[in-house]
Scaffold this motif. Sequence first.
Motif: not given
Length: 181
Positions: A57-58, A65-68, A82-86, A89-90
């Motif tokens: 999951f993401q 997805r455009e919102g990140g 760890r979490a990256v973003g938003p 991302a693939d």
Amino acid sequence: LEDAAVWDPARRMYIVGSWSAWTEVEEMEREDSLDVSGGAVVYSCIVVLGETRREEFQLVVDGSREGGVLHPPEARAGRAARAVGPELADRELAWLIDGFADGAHCGDAYRIMLEWGLGAIRVHWEQVADADEATGVVVTAEYAHRYFVSGSWSRWALQEMRRDPDNPSAHVAAFAIGSSG
């Protein structure tokens, strides 16, 4: 896109994953009743394991997805990642709930939690003792996987396996071996 330090708690969080073949974005529940240090906003949902007992999951900001998306820095990351973003991302950059490694069964459930506070993002999950009594947003594995086998008997063409009517977690295929079978 957004920096964790300027996160707007009025925004909505969603989850997308392998249980729907990455096609359904489900809104997570905001857990205002939880007492989390650092003023974090907490979102959660329950994911029910499908037949593979592994779900990826993401987390999606504002349902698009455009919102990140929030994602781990590597594919099939575990609880410690760890979490990256938003950011964009693939989908390969996803967390993996490995129910197989946990000894879980098809139909068992996990609570996924996102804690987003000032300067910190934490994603974690835990197995829920009784999936039938789990409360909150429940995401179920409705996607029916298809399995195939190929070999010299079919000149390497794919032959779809069928679900065994006596064992729903098994798929079977029949084929002849050798020139006379």
